[in-house]
Design a protein around this motif. Sequence first.
Motif, short mmCIF file in Angstrom:
data_model
loop_
_atom_site.label_atom_id
_atom_site.label_comp_id
_atom_site.label_asym_id
_atom_site.label_seq_id
_atom_site.Cartn_x
_atom_site.Cartn_y
_atom_site.Cartn_z
N UNK A 1 0.94 -1.17 0.05
CA UNK A 1 0.01 -0.11 -0.24
C UNK A 1 0.86 1.32 -0.04
N UNK A 2 1.38 1.55 -0.99
CA UNK A 2 2.54 2.52 -1.55
C UNK A 2 2.16 4.03 -1.36
N UNK A 3 2.92 4.79 -0.56
CA UNK A 3 2.54 6.18 -0.67
C UNK A 3 3.32 6.91 -1.80
N UNK A 4 4.59 6.49 -2.04
CA UNK A 4 5.67 6.96 -2.70
C UNK A 4 6.68 5.75 -3.22
N UNK A 5 7.26 5.89 -4.51
CA UNK A 5 8.12 5.09 -4.97
C UNK A 5 9.02 5.62 -5.72
N UNK A 6 10.52 5.13 -5.84
CA UNK A 6 11.65 5.94 -6.43
C UNK A 6 12.36 4.83 -7.07
N UNK A 7 12.33 5.09 -8.46
CA UNK A 7 13.31 3.97 -9.06
C UNK A 7 14.57 4.72 -9.55
N UNK B 1 4.11 9.12 -7.15
CA UNK B 1 3.40 9.62 -6.00
C UNK B 1 1.94 9.07 -5.87
N UNK B 2 1.55 8.16 -5.14
CA UNK B 2 0.34 7.41 -5.33
C UNK B 2 -0.72 8.47 -4.26
N UNK B 3 -1.49 9.24 -4.84
CA UNK B 3 -2.27 10.06 -4.22
C UNK B 3 -3.50 9.32 -3.76
N UNK B 4 -4.06 8.36 -4.67
CA UNK B 4 -5.40 7.50 -4.25
C UNK B 4 -5.23 6.48 -5.13
N UNK B 5 -4.49 5.33 -4.94
CA UNK B 5 -4.43 4.12 -5.82
C UNK B 5 -4.52 2.74 -4.75
N UNK B 6 -5.21 1.79 -5.32
CA UNK B 6 -5.07 0.61 -4.56
C UNK B 6 -3.46 -0.03 -4.60
N UNK B 7 -3.38 -1.23 -3.73
CA UNK B 7 -2.20 -1.88 -3.73
C UNK B 7 -1.32 -1.89 -4.89
N UNK C 1 -7.83 5.25 -9.91
CA UNK C 1 -6.40 5.36 -9.63
C UNK C 1 -6.16 6.66 -9.66
N UNK C 2 -5.25 7.29 -8.90
CA UNK C 2 -4.41 8.92 -8.88
C UNK C 2 -3.32 8.60 -8.32
N UNK C 3 -2.09 8.91 -9.48
CA UNK C 3 -0.92 8.96 -8.94
C UNK C 3 -0.22 10.06 -9.98
N UNK C 4 1.03 10.32 -9.32
CA UNK C 4 1.85 11.42 -10.18
C UNK C 4 3.09 10.78 -10.54
N UNK C 5 3.44 11.02 -11.71
CA UNK C 5 5.08 10.62 -12.15
C UNK C 5 5.95 11.93 -11.74
N UNK C 6 6.97 11.58 -11.13
CA UNK C 6 7.83 12.85 -10.78
C UNK C 6 9.28 12.56 -11.45
N UNK C 7 9.58 13.22 -12.67
CA UNK C 7 10.85 12.81 -13.14
C UNK C 7 11.91 13.45 -12.50
N UNK C 8 12.92 12.68 -12.31
CA UNK C 8 14.34 13.15 -11.89
C UNK C 8 14.07 13.59 -10.18
N UNK D 1 8.89 12.99 -0.67
CA UNK D 1 8.23 12.81 0.79
C UNK D 1 7.45 14.03 1.07
N UNK D 2 7.74 15.14 0.09
CA UNK D 2 6.77 16.58 0.49
C UNK D 2 5.53 16.22 -0.11
N UNK D 3 5.28 15.13 -1.08
CA UNK D 3 3.89 15.14 -1.39
C UNK D 3 3.02 14.33 -0.45
N UNK D 4 3.56 13.94 0.60
CA UNK D 4 2.85 13.31 1.64
C UNK D 4 2.17 14.20 2.67
N UNK D 5 2.71 15.19 2.64
CA UNK D 5 2.13 16.45 3.44
C UNK D 5 0.90 16.72 3.47
#
Length: 862
Positions: A654-660, A672-678, A722-729, A736-740
Amino acid sequence: MEITRRRLLSALSAAGLLTVIPTGRADAADAAADSARLLANTVGVFAGTEASNSRTETAAKRAAIDKAARANLKSMDAAGPGELFAGLVLGTDEGRLNTAYKQLYEIALATRAPGAAPDLYGDEAVQRRVIDGLVWLHERYYGDQSKGYYGNWFYWEIGLSQFISKTLVLLADEVKAYRPDLLRTYVASMDAYLRNGTDGDVNLDSRFHTGANLADITTNRILQGALLVGDGGAPDGEARIRKALTDQLTVFSTIDPYALDHGVTDGYYADGSFIQHASVAYTGSYGKGLLTRVVQTLKILDGTGFAHGGELVPTVVGWVRNGFAPLIFEGWMMEIVKGRAVSRPDTGYTDVAIVVEAVVDLASLAEDTAGADATALKSYVKHIRATSRAALDPSSFVSPVSITRYADITGDASVPAEDLNPASRTVAFNAMDRTVHRRPGYAFALARSSSRISKYEYMNGENLMPWFQGDGAYYLYLSGQDQTQAYGVDYFTTVSPYALAGVTAPVEERRTVPELYGKPYYDNPGHPLNFTSSSESQNTYVYFPCGTGPHSGGAVLGPYGAAAMVQSDDVPYRDKQKGILPDDFVVHRNATSTKSWFLFDDEIVVLAADVGDAAGGRAVTTTVDSRTAAPDDLTTVTGALRDGRPWSGPGTGDLHWLRYANSTRGTALGYVFLDTPRVRVALDEVTRSRRVVRTANPDTAVTRTVLGVTVDQAAGADPACLAYALVPNAAEAALRSYTRHDGPLTVHANTPRLQAVTHKGLGLTAANTFTPGRHETAGLRVEGPASVLVRRGRRHGDPVTVAVADPTTRRDTVTVLLHGHPLGKVTGDPRVRVTRVHGGTRLDVDTRHTYGRSLTVTLRRR
C-alpha cells in the motif's frame, strides 16, 4: 508565414498556380534549358558536385558509394543462368525486384559521382552494363504488366519507379546514345503500373495517392518529364512536369478536417499533426519521408522556370517548427508517431538524422527568401548535434552536398545552438490524438486513440503485438540518457504488450496476425468486404483499426496542459458483434477506463476511473510504468508505505511513494500514489528475440531488466479508481514532500464524469469533464464534456487565464462558469465571449470546427 489549406487551394483553383507555377508554356528552348537544369540538379543532389566531393567531409560517403557499386558489379559478374545478380531470384517477390533496380542505381550513382575512382566515374562500359541490366529486367520481369503487380502495390507504383527514374537521370546521355528507345519504353511501363491512378497518371481521389506517397509519385513523374523534354518531347515532358507539380502542391496545404479536398485526411494539420493512411499518427515515419521528398523536390527545381519553390519554403519551415521539433528529444524521435516502425531496430536517432538532412537543405533554401528562418534552422541543427546522446553520422545523408552544408553549419562559431522549442512547452496534437509535454530534464509523450485516429498500426509482419499502443500508452524520456537503453525496439521486445506504461489491459493472451491466419494479413477475397492484402477492409479491420469512442483530446494553457481519453473498443470488435465480419475473423473486447493526464512542471498527474472489465469476466491490469535497463546496470527501488514505514522492492504494498533509480545511467523517476490501490512492483530480467515484434528482424536475443509498476484487479472486481503522479528526476526528499497535508497537489474529483486537480504552487486548476450535464469542481462549473485549465495569480488583482477545448471535436459551444468576483476580458480569442453573471463570470466558448484546439482568454477583476 503560414500557407493555409484554403489559401493555397484557392490560389490553385482561382489563380491557376500563378503564385507557385508560372502560367503558360515555355518555348522549346526554355523548356529544354529548364529541364537540363533540373536533371543536373538531380545528379548533384544524389551524386554530389565537384565542389562537395572534393571536401574531406564527404570522403566516407564517397567510399560508401564506391563500395556499394563494386559489390554490385561483383555480384553481376557472379550471376548464374537466369540471374542478373548472384542469388537474387526474381519473378515472385516484388521486394527482390526492387533490390535489383536499387543495385543498378547504386552502380550508376558511382559513375556520376565526382571524385570516384576512374574505373567507375564516367566509365562508359560500366554505364552500359547498367543499361543492359535495365533492358534485361524490363524484358523478363517488368515490361509485361499482366505478370507484374503482385505483392505490395507500393513497389509497383512508387518504389521501383524511384530507382528506375533516378537511374535514367544519372545515365540520360548514355541511354540516349546507346538505347534511345529505352526511356520511352520505361516511362510507358511506369505509367501502366499506376493502377490506382487514372489513365497512367495520379488520381487525387485515390487513397493510395496521398501524403508522402503522393510526393514520391509526383517527384518520380517530374524526373520523367524532364527526361522526356531532353529526349525531344518538350510538350509532353513539360506537361508532365506541370501536372506533377500541381498534384504535389496539394501536400503543402494544411488539412481542414471540415472541408476535405478529395476526401483526403492525410497530411499536415494546423496543430502540427501529421496523418498518413487516413488515421495513423505518422510524423516519425511517413511524415519524415514527405519532408525529405518535398525538400528534395525544391532542390531539384532550384533555378528552373517550372516553379517558384521559394514561396513554399515557409510552409515547410512550419512543419519543422510545429510538427517535428516538439517530437524530437535530445536527438531521438518519440515513439508515439512511428506507427509500425517502432518495431524496427534502427529508429530513434536514425530517424532524426534523416530530418536533420532535410533541415540542413531547408536552411539553404530559406537563405534567399526567409533569412530569419534560415538562421533558426541552422541553430536547431547545432542544438540537435549538441544534445543528441548518439553521434549523428552525416555519411548517412543521401546527398554529399547536404554533408558539406551540415559541416558548414556545425563549424560556424557564429551560429548558436538553439532549440526550436521553448524550454517548457506542451503541445496538443489533437488532430492525431497525441500530446507532448517538455521540460528541462525530461519529455513526456502520450498516445491516445478515438473514432478518428487508429489505436495502432500493424502491417507486413511489422509491429506484431501493437494492441494497446494507442490506449493511453506513454513514454517518459529522461535527459542525458541514451534512449536506445530505455525505448526503441528493445522496449517493445522485452516489455509485455499488455504492460506498456500507462495502459489498462485485460489479462488475456492474444495471437499475432501471422499466428492467427498463417499470413501477414487476413485473406478472404470471397467475403463481401473483399479481404485482400491491400484492400480497404484490411486497413479498417487489421492494419490500423480506429477506436469507437469520440472522446480524446485536451487543452493547453501556456506551457501547461490537460489531456483526456475514454478507452473504447475498436471497430473490428464492434462490427463483429453486428455480424459484419466473417466467423473466423478474430476480435478482442477491450478493458474500460476514463483517464486524464494533467501536465505541470515537476509532475504529470494521472487520474483513472471506471477501470476494469465491463462484462466482469476478466482480470485487468493497469501499468503505472514499465522501464528497461541493461542487465548490468545498478538499479534500485525504494519507497514508503501509507503508514509512513519505509519500503524497498520488488513486492506489493500500500504505497505512498516509490523511487526508481538507475545509478549507472544517472537517472531517477518518482511515483506518488495520491489515491491508488495496492501496487505491485516487479524488477525482472527478460530475454527475448527482436523477431517477436517484427518478422523481418534478425533473430537477435535482447536482455533487459524491466521495471513494472502495476495495479492488479481480480476477475469480477468492481471498477477501480487510480490517482498518481509521475515525478521525473525526483530525489527522495522531494517525494516525501507530497505526503504532507500541505503538499502541492489536490485531487478534487476522479469519476467517469469528472476528473480535476489543483496544483497549489502554480495556482492552476485543471479539469476534464466527460458526460453531458453540469459539472461542479474547485470553483468551476462546466457544461458537458470539455477540457479546462484555469490559472489564478497569487496576488489580488492578478489576471486569471483560462483555456478551454472540446475533446470530442463535436460540440458547438462549451460554457464555463468561474465562481467568485466577476471578471472582465482583457485579451483572448474572439471565440470566447465573457459575461458577468451573479456569482461569477460566464465564458461561452465557440468550439465549432476547432477540431480540439484550445481557446484562451485573460481576465481581470474590474
